[in-house]
Design a protein around this motif. Structure first.
Motif, PDB file in Angstrom:
ATOM      1  N   TYR A  11      42.484  33.965  43.245  1.00  0.00           N
ATOM      2  CA  TYR A  11      42.892  34.809  44.367  1.00  0.00           C
ATOM      3  C   TYR A  11      42.235  36.189  44.279  1.00  0.00           C
ATOM      4  N   LYS A  12      42.118  36.697  43.060  1.00  0.00           N
ATOM      5  CA  LYS A  12      41.453  37.995  42.885  1.00  0.00           C
ATOM      6  C   LYS A  12      39.994  37.903  43.315  1.00  0.00           C
ATOM      7  N   GLU A  16      38.164  39.867  46.464  1.00  0.00           N
ATOM      8  CA  GLU A  16      36.937  40.652  46.326  1.00  0.00           C
ATOM      9  C   GLU A  16      35.857  40.153  47.279  1.00  0.00           C
ATOM     10  N   ASN A  17      35.789  38.837  47.442  1.00  0.00           N
ATOM     11  CA  ASN A  17      34.835  38.262  48.383  1.00  0.00           C
ATOM     12  C   ASN A  17      35.160  38.688  49.815  1.00  0.00           C
ATOM     13  N   PHE A  18      36.437  38.642  50.182  1.00  0.00           N
ATOM     14  CA  PHE A  18      36.842  39.097  51.511  1.00  0.00           C
ATOM     15  C   PHE A  18      36.459  40.560  51.722  1.00  0.00           C
ATOM     16  N   LEU A  19      36.648  41.388  50.699  1.00  0.00           N
ATOM     17  CA  LEU A  19      36.270  42.799  50.817  1.00  0.00           C
ATOM     18  C   LEU A  19      34.785  42.951  51.072  1.00  0.00           C
ATOM     19  N   SER A  20      33.983  42.180  50.363  1.00  0.00           N
ATOM     20  CA  SER A  20      32.530  42.280  50.540  1.00  0.00           C
ATOM     21  C   SER A  20      32.095  41.837  51.934  1.00  0.00           C
ATOM     22  N   GLN A  21      32.924  41.011  52.568  1.00  0.00           N
ATOM     23  CA  GLN A  21      32.639  40.546  53.925  1.00  0.00           C
ATOM     24  C   GLN A  21      33.373  41.379  54.978  1.00  0.00           C
ATOM     25  N   LEU A  22      33.997  42.462  54.532  1.00  0.00           N
ATOM     26  CA  LEU A  22      34.743  43.384  55.406  1.00  0.00           C
ATOM     27  C   LEU A  22      35.914  42.707  56.112  1.00  0.00           C
ATOM     28  N   GLU A  23      36.489  41.710  55.471  1.00  0.00           N
ATOM     29  CA  GLU A  23      37.671  41.024  55.993  1.00  0.00           C
ATOM     30  C   GLU A  23      38.890  41.592  55.267  1.00  0.00           C
ATOM     31  N   PHE A  24      39.242  42.812  55.651  1.00  0.00           N
ATOM     32  CA  PHE A  24      40.252  43.576  54.928  1.00  0.00           C
ATOM     33  C   PHE A  24      41.643  42.965  55.004  1.00  0.00           C
ATOM     34  N   ASP A  30      45.728  38.521  50.072  1.00  0.00           N
ATOM     35  CA  ASP A  30      45.597  38.011  48.702  1.00  0.00           C
ATOM     36  C   ASP A  30      46.161  39.000  47.693  1.00  0.00           C
ATOM     37  N   TYR A  31      45.897  40.294  47.865  1.00  0.00           N
ATOM     38  CA  TYR A  31      46.453  41.285  46.940  1.00  0.00           C
ATOM     39  C   TYR A  31      47.972  41.344  47.037  1.00  0.00           C
TER      40      TYR A  31
END
Length: 86
Positions: A11-12, A16-24, A30-31
């Protein structure tokens, strides 16, 4: 994640992958799950606090930083980050 739904590391990595894709919103979900599953984890809580700050969700960030300060009272940087958003 489908094969190991209890693995927080997956999940972590996904957050991080979502963040890199700007899917905040997906990263935040997940957080949120990670903090719920591991409330004693300063790492997950700090990542969520940073994301809340980036999203200008300052009251939520402040709550997270207050919890972090209770966990790590000698970490001056946490006090500074909380002060910055207030």
């Amino acid at each position: 994640i489908g094969l190991s739904p209890a693995d927080n590391e997956l999940y972590k990595l996904r957050a991080e992958n979502f963040l890199s894709q700007l899917e905040f919103d997906k990263a935040l979900a997940d957080y949120d799950l990670l903090v719920q599953r591991s409330p004693e984890s300063a790492e997950f809580l700090e990542r969520r606090a940073q994301l809340h700050t980036s999203l200008r969700k300052y009251p939520l960030a402040s709550q997270d930083y207050s919890r972090l300060i209770a966990m790590k009272p000698n970490d001056v940087s946490l006090y500074l980050r909380r002060a910055w958003i207030l």
